[in-house]
Design an enzyme around this catalytic site. Structure first.
Site, PDB file in Angstrom:
ATOM      1  N   HIS A  15     -28.726   8.537 138.221  1.00  0.00           N
ATOM      2  CA  HIS A  15     -28.401   8.375 139.517  1.00  0.00           C
ATOM      3  C   HIS A  15     -28.746   9.898 140.125  1.00  0.00           C
ATOM      4  O   HIS A  15     -27.844  10.687 139.903  1.00  0.00           O
ATOM      5  CB  HIS A  15     -27.063   7.969 139.839  1.00  0.00           C
ATOM      6  CG  HIS A  15     -26.373   7.663 141.352  1.00  0.00           C
ATOM      7  ND1 HIS A  15     -25.780   6.687 141.801  1.00  0.00           N
ATOM      8  CD2 HIS A  15     -26.615   8.418 142.330  1.00  0.00           C
ATOM      9  CE1 HIS A  15     -25.563   6.838 143.121  1.00  0.00           C
ATOM     10  NE2 HIS A  15     -26.146   7.895 143.338  1.00  0.00           N
ATOM     11  N   HIS A  17     -30.495  11.926 143.763  1.00  0.00           N
ATOM     12  CA  HIS A  17     -31.096  12.005 145.197  1.00  0.00           C
ATOM     13  C   HIS A  17     -31.831  13.106 144.944  1.00  0.00           C
ATOM     14  O   HIS A  17     -31.490  14.348 144.969  1.00  0.00           O
ATOM     15  CB  HIS A  17     -29.810  12.297 146.235  1.00  0.00           C
ATOM     16  CG  HIS A  17     -28.973  11.125 146.207  1.00  0.00           C
ATOM     17  ND1 HIS A  17     -29.119  10.012 147.010  1.00  0.00           N
ATOM     18  CD2 HIS A  17     -27.742  10.809 145.615  1.00  0.00           C
ATOM     19  CE1 HIS A  17     -27.882   9.160 146.952  1.00  0.00           C
ATOM     20  NE2 HIS A  17     -27.276   9.632 145.932  1.00  0.00           N
ATOM     21  N   LYS A 101     -30.751  -1.012 145.191  1.00  0.00           N
ATOM     22  CA  LYS A 101     -29.598  -0.250 145.520  1.00  0.00           C
ATOM     23  C   LYS A 101     -28.882  -0.917 146.766  1.00  0.00           C
ATOM     24  O   LYS A 101     -29.730  -1.149 147.741  1.00  0.00           O
ATOM     25  CB  LYS A 101     -29.842   1.403 145.734  1.00  0.00           C
ATOM     26  CG  LYS A 101     -28.659   2.108 146.251  1.00  0.00           C
ATOM     27  CD  LYS A 101     -27.725   2.314 145.179  1.00  0.00           C
ATOM     28  CE  LYS A 101     -26.293   3.092 145.468  1.00  0.00           C
ATOM     29  NZ  LYS A 101     -26.279   4.341 145.234  1.00  0.00           N
ATOM     30  N   HIS A 138     -23.355   1.003 145.283  1.00  0.00           N
ATOM     31  CA  HIS A 138     -22.268   2.089 146.028  1.00  0.00           C
ATOM     32  C   HIS A 138     -21.009   1.217 146.346  1.00  0.00           C
ATOM     33  O   HIS A 138     -20.898   0.432 147.304  1.00  0.00           O
ATOM     34  CB  HIS A 138     -22.779   2.704 147.331  1.00  0.00           C
ATOM     35  CG  HIS A 138     -21.937   3.564 147.656  1.00  0.00           C
ATOM     36  ND1 HIS A 138     -22.208   4.963 147.867  1.00  0.00           N
ATOM     37  CD2 HIS A 138     -20.765   3.577 148.215  1.00  0.00           C
ATOM     38  CE1 HIS A 138     -21.136   5.677 148.149  1.00  0.00           C
ATOM     39  NE2 HIS A 138     -20.324   4.790 148.635  1.00  0.00           N
ATOM     40  N   HIS A 176     -21.322   5.815 140.280  1.00  0.00           N
ATOM     41  CA  HIS A 176     -20.072   6.896 140.564  1.00  0.00           C
ATOM     42  C   HIS A 176     -18.771   6.413 140.412  1.00  0.00           C
ATOM     43  O   HIS A 176     -18.253   6.617 141.857  1.00  0.00           O
ATOM     44  CB  HIS A 176     -20.708   7.813 141.466  1.00  0.00           C
ATOM     45  CG  HIS A 176     -21.224   6.933 142.630  1.00  0.00           C
ATOM     46  ND1 HIS A 176     -20.518   5.981 143.481  1.00  0.00           N
ATOM     47  CD2 HIS A 176     -22.203   7.245 143.391  1.00  0.00           C
ATOM     48  CE1 HIS A 176     -21.150   5.746 144.359  1.00  0.00           C
ATOM     49  NE2 HIS A 176     -22.251   6.250 144.624  1.00  0.00           N
ATOM     50  N   ASP A 249     -25.172  11.683 140.356  1.00  0.00           N
ATOM     51  CA  ASP A 249     -25.189  11.740 141.941  1.00  0.00           C
ATOM     52  C   ASP A 249     -25.474  13.050 142.480  1.00  0.00           C
ATOM     53  O   ASP A 249     -24.975  13.210 143.538  1.00  0.00           O
ATOM     54  CB  ASP A 249     -23.996  10.945 142.186  1.00  0.00           C
ATOM     55  CG  ASP A 249     -23.839  10.623 143.624  1.00  0.00           C
ATOM     56  OD1 ASP A 249     -24.915  10.360 144.232  1.00  0.00           O
ATOM     57  OD2 ASP A 249     -22.964  10.274 144.315  1.00  0.00           O
TER      58      ASP A 249
HETATM   59  C1  NCD Z   1     -24.974  11.107 148.761  1.00  0.00           C
HETATM   60  C2  NCD Z   1     -26.069  11.626 149.552  1.00  0.00           C
HETATM   61  O1  NCD Z   1     -25.853  12.840 149.861  1.00  0.00           O
HETATM   62  O2  NCD Z   1     -27.274  10.983 149.593  1.00  0.00           O
HETATM   63  N1  NCD Z   1     -23.981  11.454 148.877  1.00  0.00           N
HETATM   64  C3  NCD Z   1     -22.881  11.738 147.967  1.00  0.00           C
HETATM   65  O3  NCD Z   1     -21.623  12.074 148.571  1.00  0.00           O
HETATM   66  N2  NCD Z   1     -22.680  11.178 146.947  1.00  0.00           N
HETATM   67  C4  NCD Z   1     -25.104   9.511 149.002  1.00  0.00           C
HETATM   68  C5  NCD Z   1     -24.278   8.824 147.861  1.00  0.00           C
HETATM   69  O4  NCD Z   1     -24.463   8.443 146.840  1.00  0.00           O
HETATM   70  O5  NCD Z   1     -22.952   8.311 148.459  1.00  0.00           O
HETATM   71 ZN    ZN Z   2     -25.461   8.770 145.209  1.00  0.00          ZN
END
Ligand code: NCD
Ligand code: ZN
Length: 347
Positions: A15, A17, A101, A138, A176, A249
């Protein structure tokens, strides 16, 4: 006897970003250095909803991680109410989409285009069940009347449970997880349900974020909960159960977007993720379960081969930099300014 080093199969991050553009350039190598593969979240603006977009995004990521030619980004499709079933099935068949997702609309960063009612995407989910494609969730409800600390527990009852009843063979990753409720639910469910656990949810509770002054860099979604939940997460991650695996995450935001009157959710943990996870396993006297959680359970659930490469973590102190990156995109990393007890050795 104290352990001084640990050598394991190179882990994957299920996971991540990575963003795009200049932020991608700035952060991608941190993930590529620590992990063989990463499940790439599709919440860009606009979100990644088509095979063509995912291919283009994958090219951008591969270009940004040239220094780590073995690194493999695994792409996901962002589900919307009007998602085309054929696009998902074709993307999976072509090896572009590993998973999809599900963001409930409005739940978190860039989720405005997310799903407003899971029933609307049942045709997509039925097709995914048929072809064995995982759904990444999520797990938070978004209704105004539900307290932000209860949103995961309410999601289980209102969405997750009925979903698994209607689609009993669908592979689902509860992403998460942050509560004992989620741990208990995952343990009790069938083998088609697994969960990722971030390192920050293993290390911090809501006091860490709120006591003695608000710490915007510890704010993420789902938000950290009370201590009993953190303890339940630590127990499940280190239990050896194959239903739980690593997903950081890691979610970078420029410092100005975090230290703001309306600060963004997300913790940038990529640079020292493994060093923090291994600390948790050491504290729980469970180093023998570390490789299972970080390197073996994920591929097993996704039906992918385990990595051949090995990595070593040594018991050696290192300082996390205060800041990472440049100019307007400067980020405060997770555990910024702290001294860690472990170091990942790279070739
Ligand atoms: C994530 C993001 O910033 O893209 N933020 C987070 O707090 N985890 C989005 C997400 O996975 O909820
Ligand atoms: Zn995330």
């Amino acid at each position: 006897m104290a352990v001084n080093s640990i050598t394991i199969t190179k882990p994957d991050d299920w996971h991540v970003h990575l963003r795009d553009g200049a932020m991608l350039q700035q952060v991608a190598n941190y993930t590529a250095r620590q992990f063989s593969r990463a499940i790439i979240m599709p919440n860009l603006t606009p979100p990644v909803t088509t095979v063509a977009q995912a291919k283009g995004y994958r090219e951008q990521i591969l270009a940004a991680t040239r220094d780590y030619p073995d690194f493999q980004p695994l792409m996901t499709a962002y589900l919307t109410d009007s998602m085309d079933v054929e696009e998902i099935v074709r993307g999976h068949a072509e090896g572009v989409f590993t998973a999809t997702k599900l963001y409930p609309a409005g739940a978190t960063t860039n989720s405005a285009a997310g799903v407003t009612d899971v029933k609307k995407i049942y045709p997509v989910l039925e097709a995914m069940q048929r072809i064995g494609m995982p759904l990444l969730v999520h797990g938070e409800v978004v209704s105004d009347e539900i307290d932000v600390f209860d949103r995961e527990a309410v999601f289980i009852e209102q969405i997750m449970q009925p979903l698994l009843q209607d689609l009993p063979e669908l592979k689902v990753v509860f992403e998460h997880i942050t509560t004992k409720d989620a741990v208990d639910f995952v343990v009790a469910a069938g083998n088609n349900l697994a969960a990722t656990i971030t390192v920050h949810h293993l290390q911090i509770n809501r006091n860490d974020m709120l006591v003695g002054g608000i710490k915007p860099h510890l704010y993420c979604l789902p938000v950290a909960k009370r201590e009993l939940h953190r303890q339940a997460l630590r127990k499940s991650a280190t239990s050896g159960s194959n239903k739980f695996f690593l997903g950081t995450d890691t979610a970078p935001h420029a410092i100005g977007d975090k230290e703001s009157a309306c600060g963004c959710a997300g913790i940038f943990s990529a640079p020292h993720a493994l060093e923090s996870y291994v600390q948790v396993f050491e504290e729980e006297h469970a180093l023998d379960k570390f490789e299972t959680f970080v390197s073996l359970n994920g591929p097993k659930f996704y039906g992918l081969p385990v990595n051949e490469k090995k990595v070593t973590l040594v018991k050696q102190q290192q300082d996390v930099p205060d800041l990472i990156g440049q100019g307007e995109l400067t980020i405060k990393p997770y555990r910024s300014g702290e001294r860690l007890g472990w170091r990942l050795v790279t070739e």
